[in-house]
Design a protein around this motif. Structure first.
Motif: not given
Length: 168
Positions: A38-49, A51-60
């Protein structure tokens, strides 16, 4: 043989859970469908497999569903238990690396407000056991969302610096 039977059973159950059937279970009177994300923060993280992908506030990892017709979720009934939608009670927030102009929301039939990115409804995957896990990639029409808002259709090519097991 047993392993193949178990894999076939698992695939069949996934197909049933994620089918686009017209028979979905409505929420309880006055309630809404269960969403674990239910979190509403979207962020970007770097996935080794991937590249740059979207994740939620918990890093999912966040996924899009190819069967969604626009801003209406095609993931109903049992599908939601496996692919919880990312919902927001207000406007979603863009974290580091997110283009806030691509964030939005869409009201769903159950009354929830689902977060969108570049027009794609966003989901998490219960099979991702840890933040940063991406085991739902390509499963039953669900794909990881890149930082540009596009589906990630394949893993990145290995870098040229990786060594081969064969030395000549």
């Amino acid at each position: 043989m047993l392993r193949m039977t178990l894999l076939a059973l698992a695939a069949a159950l996934t197909l049933v859970a994620c089918s686009n059937s017209s028979s979905s279970t409505p929420p309880a009177a006055g309630g809404t469908s269960t969403t674990t994300s239910s979190g509403s923060t979207v962020q970007v993280t770097n996935s080794a497999q991937y590249g740059s992908i979207l994740v939620d506030a918990q890093g999912n990892a966040l996924y899009l569903f190819e069967q969604d017709p626009g801003k209406t979720s095609a993931c109903t009934g049992a599908c939601i238990a496996t692919w919880p939608p990312l919902t927001a009670s207000g406007s979603p927030t863009g974290g580091t690396g997110v283009d806030a102009s691509l964030l939005g929301t869409a009201k769903q039939a159950d009354g929830s407000t689902q977060v969108t990115y570049k027009g794609h409804l966003l989901y998490t995957f219960t099979g991702d056991s840890t933040p940063g896990a991406t085991s739902g990639e390509g499963v039953e029409g669900f794909f990881i969302v890149s930082s540009t808002g596009d589906k990630v259709a394949a893993a990145m090519a290995p870098s040229s610096s990786s060594s081969s097991a064969y030395h000549y």
